[in-house]
Design an enzyme around this catalytic site. Structure first.
Site, PDB file in Angstrom:
ATOM      1  N   GLU A 111      27.119  74.673  62.031  1.00  0.00           N
ATOM      2  CA  GLU A 111      26.655  73.312  61.721  1.00  0.00           C
ATOM      3  C   GLU A 111      27.633  72.261  62.237  1.00  0.00           C
ATOM      4  O   GLU A 111      27.225  71.207  62.721  1.00  0.00           O
ATOM      5  CB  GLU A 111      26.448  73.167  60.214  1.00  0.00           C
ATOM      6  CG  GLU A 111      25.268  74.003  59.716  1.00  0.00           C
ATOM      7  CD  GLU A 111      25.097  73.926  58.219  1.00  0.00           C
ATOM      8  OE1 GLU A 111      26.030  74.350  57.491  1.00  0.00           O
ATOM      9  OE2 GLU A 111      24.052  73.448  57.779  1.00  0.00           O
ATOM     10  N   GLU A 131      23.189  81.416  56.284  1.00  0.00           N
ATOM     11  CA  GLU A 131      23.024  80.950  54.907  1.00  0.00           C
ATOM     12  C   GLU A 131      21.949  81.706  54.156  1.00  0.00           C
ATOM     13  O   GLU A 131      22.110  82.034  52.977  1.00  0.00           O
ATOM     14  CB  GLU A 131      22.723  79.445  54.891  1.00  0.00           C
ATOM     15  CG  GLU A 131      23.940  78.556  55.168  1.00  0.00           C
ATOM     16  CD  GLU A 131      24.249  78.360  56.626  1.00  0.00           C
ATOM     17  OE1 GLU A 131      23.698  79.081  57.479  1.00  0.00           O
ATOM     18  OE2 GLU A 131      25.074  77.474  56.917  1.00  0.00           O
TER      19      GLU A 131
HETATM   20  C1  LIG Z   1      32.700  65.195  60.200  1.00  0.00           C
HETATM   21  C2  LIG Z   1      33.277  65.375  58.857  1.00  0.00           C
HETATM   22  C3  LIG Z   1      32.710  66.571  58.156  1.00  0.00           C
HETATM   23  C4  LIG Z   1      33.770  67.629  57.973  1.00  0.00           C
HETATM   24  C5  LIG Z   1      33.308  68.836  57.220  1.00  0.00           C
HETATM   25  C6  LIG Z   1      32.337  69.714  58.004  1.00  0.00           C
HETATM   26  C7  LIG Z   1      31.921  70.865  57.135  1.00  0.00           C
HETATM   27  C8  LIG Z   1      30.806  71.696  57.725  1.00  0.00           C
HETATM   28  C9  LIG Z   1      29.803  72.127  56.714  1.00  0.00           C
HETATM   29  C10 LIG Z   1      30.426  72.664  55.410  1.00  0.00           C
HETATM   30  C11 LIG Z   1      29.771  73.926  54.915  1.00  0.00           C
HETATM   31  C12 LIG Z   1      28.321  73.738  54.545  1.00  0.00           C
HETATM   32  C13 LIG Z   1      27.794  74.956  53.851  1.00  0.00           C
HETATM   33  C14 LIG Z   1      27.238  75.982  54.833  1.00  0.00           C
HETATM   34  O1  LIG Z   1      25.919  75.547  55.212  1.00  0.00           O
HETATM   35  C15 LIG Z   1      27.116  77.352  54.162  1.00  0.00           C
HETATM   36  C16 LIG Z   1      27.923  78.428  54.803  1.00  0.00           C
HETATM   37  O2  LIG Z   1      28.700  78.235  55.724  1.00  0.00           O
HETATM   38  S1  LIG Z   1      27.669  80.008  54.126  1.00  0.00           S
HETATM   39  C17 LIG Z   1      28.915  81.028  54.912  1.00  0.00           C
HETATM   40  C18 LIG Z   1      28.552  81.368  56.321  1.00  0.00           C
HETATM   41  N1  LIG Z   1      29.505  82.340  56.869  1.00  0.00           N
HETATM   42  C19 LIG Z   1      29.246  83.670  56.936  1.00  0.00           C
HETATM   43  O3  LIG Z   1      28.211  84.140  56.539  1.00  0.00           O
HETATM   44  C20 LIG Z   1      30.317  84.568  57.545  1.00  0.00           C
HETATM   45  C21 LIG Z   1      30.900  85.500  56.474  1.00  0.00           C
HETATM   46  N2  LIG Z   1      31.784  86.484  57.098  1.00  0.00           N
HETATM   47  C22 LIG Z   1      31.314  87.694  57.564  1.00  0.00           C
HETATM   48  O4  LIG Z   1      30.142  87.998  57.522  1.00  0.00           O
HETATM   49  C23 LIG Z   1      32.342  88.631  58.166  1.00  0.00           C
HETATM   50  O5  LIG Z   1      33.628  88.144  57.851  1.00  0.00           O
HETATM   51  C24 LIG Z   1      32.227  88.719  59.710  1.00  0.00           C
HETATM   52  C25 LIG Z   1      32.245  87.344  60.306  1.00  0.00           C
HETATM   53  C26 LIG Z   1      30.941  89.447  60.071  1.00  0.00           C
HETATM   54  C27 LIG Z   1      33.427  89.523  60.217  1.00  0.00           C
HETATM   55  O6  LIG Z   1      33.422  90.780  59.543  1.00  0.00           O
HETATM   56  P1  LIG Z   1      34.639  91.759  59.768  1.00  0.00           P
HETATM   57  O7  LIG Z   1      34.891  91.961  61.208  1.00  0.00           O
HETATM   58  O8  LIG Z   1      34.396  92.948  58.879  1.00  0.00           O
HETATM   59  O9  LIG Z   1      35.914  90.997  59.233  1.00  0.00           O
HETATM   60  P2  LIG Z   1      36.136  90.542  57.722  1.00  0.00           P
HETATM   61  O10 LIG Z   1      34.837  90.398  57.036  1.00  0.00           O
HETATM   62  O11 LIG Z   1      37.170  91.430  57.143  1.00  0.00           O
HETATM   63  O12 LIG Z   1      36.708  89.041  57.907  1.00  0.00           O
HETATM   64  C28 LIG Z   1      38.039  88.843  58.341  1.00  0.00           C
HETATM   65  C29 LIG Z   1      38.735  88.036  57.256  1.00  0.00           C
HETATM   66  O13 LIG Z   1      38.136  86.706  57.227  1.00  0.00           O
HETATM   67  C30 LIG Z   1      37.632  86.476  55.910  1.00  0.00           C
HETATM   68  N3  LIG Z   1      36.399  85.680  56.012  1.00  0.00           N
HETATM   69  C31 LIG Z   1      35.414  85.831  56.912  1.00  0.00           C
HETATM   70  N4  LIG Z   1      34.429  84.932  56.710  1.00  0.00           N
HETATM   71  C32 LIG Z   1      34.813  84.194  55.618  1.00  0.00           C
HETATM   72  C33 LIG Z   1      34.230  83.102  54.903  1.00  0.00           C
HETATM   73  N5  LIG Z   1      33.084  82.520  55.274  1.00  0.00           N
HETATM   74  N6  LIG Z   1      34.888  82.624  53.800  1.00  0.00           N
HETATM   75  C34 LIG Z   1      36.080  83.156  53.431  1.00  0.00           C
HETATM   76  N7  LIG Z   1      36.719  84.185  54.080  1.00  0.00           N
HETATM   77  C35 LIG Z   1      36.056  84.679  55.169  1.00  0.00           C
HETATM   78  C36 LIG Z   1      37.381  87.837  55.313  1.00  0.00           C
HETATM   79  O14 LIG Z   1      37.355  87.771  53.924  1.00  0.00           O
HETATM   80  C37 LIG Z   1      38.572  88.614  55.856  1.00  0.00           C
HETATM   81  O15 LIG Z   1      39.727  88.248  55.138  1.00  0.00           O
HETATM   82  P3  LIG Z   1      40.477  89.328  54.214  1.00  0.00           P
HETATM   83  O16 LIG Z   1      39.434  89.768  53.217  1.00  0.00           O
HETATM   84  O17 LIG Z   1      40.884  90.423  55.171  1.00  0.00           O
HETATM   85  O18 LIG Z   1      41.624  88.611  53.601  1.00  0.00           O
END
Ligand SMILES: CCCCCCCCCCCCC[C@H](O)CC(=O)SCCNC(=O)CCNC(=O)[C@H](O)C(C)(C)COP(=O)(O)OP(=O)(O)OC[C@H]1O[C@@H](n2cnc3c(N)ncnc32)[C@H](O)[C@@H]1OP(=O)(O)O
Length: 261
Positions: A111, A131
């Site tokens: 986004e 999402e």
């Molecule tokens: C102009 C001014 C404005 C400024 C602000 C702008 C803001 C923008 C909008 C704000 C947000 C709006 C809300 C949004 O619409 C909703 C979302 O974003 S929902 C979340 C979407 N993200 C995901 O679905 C990704 C989630 N992650 C995964 O599925 C997996 O991590 C992966 C990407 C498939 C990778 O998998 P793997 O290879 O197995 O690796 P890991 O899973 O172990 O990840 C590595 C490490 O990173 C941590 N991590 C990954 N994603 C996130 C996350 N989204 N939040 C927190 N942590 C994350 C993961 O936990 C690992 O860490 P560790 O556990 O090893 O410490």
């Protein structure tokens, strides 16, 4: 800036780097740092364009910090700085933003890139609005912008399933302006940004205003908007000294000296 967002400025370009291990995820504090960075772009007349990118090679941004969310932190998608209002408010500003997508752009990370005016992507980059797999809607711009950037069926597929789109497919759809080898994303985005920074600032502001104001219009309605005289930045460009400087510099075979007025 704070700990998660670094900014550097040179040649009229503000580079905003999201640097928050391990996935450049965005929590409320990070969204406020991003908000402050875009406010600097808006308010500093020496800055003409921004590049927003992620630190590292794996993630541009994994979107909302799901761990913070699991602990009860909420980003207000409508009114908070980190949500849709912030993305809309700042990405309706009068200066262009180039997203240098260096890796995975997921959820709010996608986004953030969608809110930019141009995207340069690494060949390893992938885009997804996950999402719906997290019990949410991509209401910080994704559900509204994606169908306006790619065919509706492609947007629906991505929004209903959370599937990823590779950089090559995004480029084929015209969502991405340029795909470059991993590691060259920032340099390619910087070249694009400097080209924009060298153009006439009032003309660039007018183009951005017209693009934003007429995005949903058909051609006739857009033309009426343009002629109606209710686009202030377009009006300012029309009567500007810079609009005279361009032809004069060409005739005198010298680079234009833009004054921004
Ligand atoms: C102009 C001014 C404005 C400024 C602000 C702008 C803001 C923008 C909008 C704000 C947000 C709006 C809300 C949004 O619409 C909703 C979302 O974003 S929902 C979340 C979407 N993200 C995901 O679905 C990704 C989630 N992650 C995964 O599925 C997996 O991590 C992966 C990407 C498939 C990778 O998998 P793997 O290879 O197995 O690796 P890991 O899973 O172990 O990840 C590595 C490490 O990173 C941590 N991590 C990954 N994603 C996130 C996350 N989204 N939040 C927190 N942590 C994350 C993961 O936990 C690992 O860490 P560790 O556990 O090893 O410490």
């Amino acid at each position: 800036m704070g700990d998660a967002v670094r900014t550097t400025a040179a040649d009229g370009v503000l580079t905003i780097t999201l640097d928050r291990p391990k996935a450049n995820a965005i929590d409320v504090a990070t969204s406020r740092e991003l908000y402050a960075a875009f406010a600097r772009l808006r308010d500093d007349d020496a800055l003409r364009v921004a590049v927003v990118t992620g630190a590292g090679e794996r993630f541009f941004s994994a979107g909302w910090d799901l761990k913070a969310a699991a602990e009860g932190e909420a980003i207000d998608a409508d009114h908070g700085p980190g949500g849709f209002a912030g993305l809309t408010e700042f990405f309706g500003l009068h200066k262009p933003v180039v997203a240098a997508v260096n890796g995975l752009a997921l959820g709010g990370g996608f986004e953030l890139a969608l809110a930019a005016d141009l995207i340069v992507a690494a060949d390893t980059a992938e885009f997804a609005l996950t999402e719906v797999t997290m019990g949410m809607v991509a209401d910080s711009g994704g559900v509204l912008r994606l169908p306006r950037r790619v065919p509706r069926a492609v947007a629906a597929d991505m929004l209903f399933t959370g599937r990823r789109m590779a950089a090559a497919e995004a480029h084929w759809h015209g969502l991405v302006a340029e795909v470059v080898p991993q590691g060259e994303t920032a340099a390619a985005a910087a070249r694009l940004a400097r080209t924009i920074a060298d153009a006439a600032p009032l003309a660039v502001a007018a183009v951005k205003e017209i693009l934003d104001a007429t995005e949903g219009d058909d051609l006739a309605a857009a033309y009426r908007r343009l002629r109606a005289g209710d686009l202030p930045r377009y009006r300012a460009m029309l009567g500007s000294a810079d609009a005279e400087e361009g032809p004069r510099a060409f005739a005198e075979k010298r680079p234009p000296r833009w004054q921004g007025r």
